[in-house]
Write a protein that holds these residues in place. Structure first.
Motif, PDB file in Angstrom:
ATOM      1  N   MET A   1       0.837  -1.193   0.000  1.00 32.48           N
ATOM      2  CA  MET A   1       0.000   0.000   0.000  1.00 32.48           C
ATOM      3  C   MET A   1       0.875   1.248   0.000  1.00 32.48           C
ATOM      4  SD  MET A   1      -3.307  -0.494   2.394  1.00 32.48           S
ATOM      5  CE  MET A   1      -4.697  -1.237   1.604  1.00 32.48           C
ATOM      6  N   LYS A   2       0.336   2.310  -0.565  1.00 31.41           N
ATOM      7  CA  LYS A   2       1.033   3.593  -0.572  1.00 31.41           C
ATOM      8  C   LYS A   2       1.025   4.210   0.814  1.00 31.41           C
ATOM      9  CE  LYS A   2      -0.064   4.704  -5.346  1.00 31.41           C
ATOM     10  NZ  LYS A   2      -0.883   5.518  -6.207  1.00 31.41           N
ATOM     11  N   SER A   3       1.967   5.100   1.040  1.00 29.91           N
ATOM     12  CA  SER A   3       1.998   5.798   2.318  1.00 29.91           C
ATOM     13  C   SER A   3       0.837   6.791   2.375  1.00 29.91           C
ATOM     14  CB  SER A   3       3.325   6.533   2.495  1.00 29.91           C
ATOM     15  OG  SER A   3       3.437   7.558   1.532  1.00 29.91           O
ATOM     16  N   VAL A   4       0.311   6.970   3.582  1.00 27.72           N
ATOM     17  CA  VAL A   4      -0.790   7.895   3.810  1.00 27.72           C
ATOM     18  C   VAL A   4      -0.412   8.815   4.962  1.00 27.72           C
ATOM     19  CG1 VAL A   4      -3.231   8.130   4.414  1.00 27.72           C
ATOM     20  CG2 VAL A   4      -2.478   6.167   3.049  1.00 27.72           C
ATOM     21  N   ILE A   5      -0.608  10.098   4.758  1.00 25.01           N
ATOM     22  CA  ILE A   5      -0.382  11.098   5.790  1.00 25.01           C
ATOM     23  C   ILE A   5      -1.700  11.816   6.044  1.00 25.01           C
ATOM     24  CG2 ILE A   5       0.787  13.271   6.372  1.00 25.01           C
ATOM     25  CD1 ILE A   5       3.126  12.285   4.629  1.00 25.01           C
ATOM     26  N   ILE A   6      -2.026  11.981   7.326  1.00 27.92           N
ATOM     27  CA  ILE A   6      -3.217  12.737   7.705  1.00 27.92           C
ATOM     28  C   ILE A   6      -2.772  13.892   8.593  1.00 27.92           C
ATOM     29  CG2 ILE A   6      -5.416  12.732   8.935  1.00 27.92           C
ATOM     30  CD1 ILE A   6      -5.658   9.797   8.384  1.00 27.92           C
ATOM     31  N   TYR A   7      -3.023  15.102   8.138  1.00 25.91           N
ATOM     32  CA  TYR A   7      -2.839  16.277   8.991  1.00 25.91           C
ATOM     33  C   TYR A   7      -4.139  16.437   9.761  1.00 25.91           C
ATOM     34  CZ  TYR A   7       1.276  17.550   6.266  1.00 25.91           C
ATOM     35  OH  TYR A   7       2.516  17.557   5.664  1.00 25.91           O
ATOM     36  N   SER A   8      -4.050  16.429  11.091  1.00 22.15           N
ATOM     37  CA  SER A   8      -5.265  16.445  11.900  1.00 22.15           C
ATOM     38  C   SER A   8      -5.109  17.374  13.094  1.00 22.15           C
ATOM     39  CB  SER A   8      -5.574  15.025  12.391  1.00 22.15           C
ATOM     40  OG  SER A   8      -4.598  14.612  13.331  1.00 22.15           O
ATOM     41  N   LYS A   9      -6.179  17.438  13.881  1.00 26.35           N
ATOM     42  CA  LYS A   9      -6.164  18.176  15.143  1.00 26.35           C
ATOM     43  C   LYS A   9      -7.126  17.488  16.098  1.00 26.35           C
ATOM     44  CE  LYS A   9      -9.687  21.535  13.835  1.00 26.35           C
ATOM     45  NZ  LYS A   9     -10.020  22.953  13.802  1.00 26.35           N
ATOM     46  N   ALA A  10      -7.041  17.847  17.374  1.00 24.62           N
ATOM     47  CA  ALA A  10      -7.901  17.229  18.393  1.00 24.62           C
ATOM     48  C   ALA A  10      -9.352  17.655  18.202  1.00 24.62           C
ATOM     49  CB  ALA A  10      -7.420  17.646  19.783  1.00 24.62           C
ATOM     50  N   HIS A  11     -10.251  16.828  18.700  1.00 20.60           N
ATOM     51  CA  HIS A  11     -11.686  17.126  18.704  1.00 20.60           C
ATOM     52  C   HIS A  11     -12.215  17.394  17.295  1.00 20.60           C
ATOM     53  CE1 HIS A  11     -11.028  17.252  22.959  1.00 20.60           C
ATOM     54  NE2 HIS A  11     -10.209  18.270  22.824  1.00 20.60           N
TER      55      HIS A  11
END
Length: 84
Positions: A1-11
């Motif tokens: 599988m390809k790499s996956v990046i998720i930019y996230s924040k709390a709540h």
């Protein structure tokens, strides 16, 4: 599988839903919490075509947008293809 990046924040329910969908697909991901590391905001903006909403998801080297965009790929039958 390809790499996956998720930019996230709390709540962030959309961040949670994106991670759940990827886990359901068996895809691993790297989560970058912008709320914990504010310096990542400029990186996210540069990599995600200036988008400021959360989450921002990158599969391979392709920014795909947020959860709604990823869900649409799933509905269209394209997410598995993009991940592999």
């Amino acid at each position: 599988m390809k790499s996956v990046i998720i930019y996230s924040k709390a709540h962030c329910p959309y961040c949670d839903r994106a991670k759940q969908l990827l886990e359901h697909k068996g895809a691993s991901y790297d989560e970058l919490r912008v709320d914990l590391q504010p310096e990542l905001m400029q990186e996210m903006l540069a990599r995600c075509e200036g988008r400021r909403t959360f989450p921002q998801i990158i599969i391979g080297e392709q920014p795909i947008g947020g959860f709604d965009d990823m869900w649409q790929l799933e509905q269209d039958g394209l997410l598995d293809q993009l991940l592999n």
